[in-house]
Motif scaffolding. Structure first.
Motif, mmCIF file in Angstrom:
data_model
loop_
_atom_site.group_PDB
_atom_site.id
_atom_site.type_symbol
_atom_site.label_atom_id
_atom_site.label_comp_id
_atom_site.label_asym_id
_atom_site.label_seq_id
_atom_site.Cartn_x
_atom_site.Cartn_y
_atom_site.Cartn_z
ATOM 1 N N MET A 51 0.823 -1.205 0.000
ATOM 2 C CA MET A 51 0.000 0.000 0.000
ATOM 3 C C MET A 51 0.866 1.268 0.000
ATOM 4 O O MET A 51 0.583 2.223 -0.729
ATOM 5 C CB MET A 51 -0.929 0.011 1.214
ATOM 6 N N LYS A 93 2.560 1.592 -3.484
ATOM 7 C CA LYS A 93 1.576 2.000 -4.492
ATOM 8 C C LYS A 93 1.185 3.468 -4.324
ATOM 9 O O LYS A 93 0.999 4.175 -5.312
ATOM 10 C CB LYS A 93 0.343 1.101 -4.424
ATOM 11 N N ASP A 142 -3.295 3.175 -8.562
ATOM 12 C CA ASP A 142 -4.582 2.946 -7.914
ATOM 13 C C ASP A 142 -5.195 1.585 -8.239
ATOM 14 O O ASP A 142 -6.130 1.151 -7.585
ATOM 15 C CB ASP A 142 -5.583 4.034 -8.320
ATOM 16 N N TYR A 143 -4.688 0.906 -9.241
ATOM 17 C CA TYR A 143 -5.277 -0.358 -9.684
ATOM 18 C C TYR A 143 -4.480 -1.540 -9.128
ATOM 19 O O TYR A 143 -3.380 -1.381 -8.619
ATOM 20 C CB TYR A 143 -5.323 -0.411 -11.216
ATOM 21 N N THR A 144 -5.054 -2.729 -9.213
ATOM 22 C CA THR A 144 -4.421 -3.927 -8.634
ATOM 23 C C THR A 144 -3.732 -4.809 -9.665
ATOM 24 O O THR A 144 -3.189 -5.853 -9.301
ATOM 25 C CB THR A 144 -5.475 -4.766 -7.894
ATOM 26 N N ASP A 145 -3.725 -4.399 -10.928
ATOM 27 C CA ASP A 145 -3.156 -5.234 -11.987
ATOM 28 C C ASP A 145 -1.677 -5.556 -11.767
ATOM 29 O O ASP A 145 -1.205 -6.626 -12.157
ATOM 30 C CB ASP A 145 -3.313 -4.563 -13.354
ATOM 31 N N GLU A 146 -0.934 -4.643 -11.185
ATOM 32 C CA GLU A 146 0.509 -4.809 -11.043
ATOM 33 C C GLU A 146 0.953 -5.166 -9.617
ATOM 34 O O GLU A 146 2.128 -5.062 -9.295
ATOM 35 C CB GLU A 146 1.213 -3.515 -11.482
ATOM 36 N N ASP A 147 0.026 -5.598 -8.769
ATOM 37 C CA ASP A 147 0.374 -5.897 -7.370
ATOM 38 C C ASP A 147 1.459 -6.968 -7.242
ATOM 39 O O ASP A 147 2.387 -6.827 -6.443
ATOM 40 C CB ASP A 147 -0.866 -6.330 -6.588
ATOM 41 N N THR A 153 5.121 -6.221 -5.636
ATOM 42 C CA THR A 153 5.550 -7.013 -4.490
ATOM 43 C C THR A 153 6.882 -7.699 -4.774
ATOM 44 O O THR A 153 7.779 -7.722 -3.919
ATOM 45 C CB THR A 153 4.478 -8.060 -4.113
#
Length: 71
Positions: free
Chosen positions: A21, A24, A30-35, A39
């Protein structure tokens, strides 16, 4: 008395010094595509810094393993 002839430290658990978090927010993502990618980059950067400094930066639990326990 136990004498450990061949021992090593085994990492049991680690807690990263940076959260997904926080990174990011810094990157303004703001999006989760690259989490998963972010990481992985956090882990790789932390590994590189720890190797360079010869210090553990993450909160880490260790266990001393003797040769007889590895069977």
């Amino acid at each position: 008395m136990t004498i450990y002839s061949l021992t090593r430290l085994q990492t049991i658990n680690t807690v990263s010094i940076l959260t997904l978090m926080d990174v990011k927010a810094h990157l303004r993502v703001d999006y989760t595509d690259e989490d998963a990618l972010i990481t992985g980059l956090i882990d790789a950067a932390t590994d590189a810094i720890e190797a360079h400094l010869w210090r553990c930066l993450r909160l880490t639990s260790w266990r001393l393993v003797s040769r007889s326990e590895e069977h």
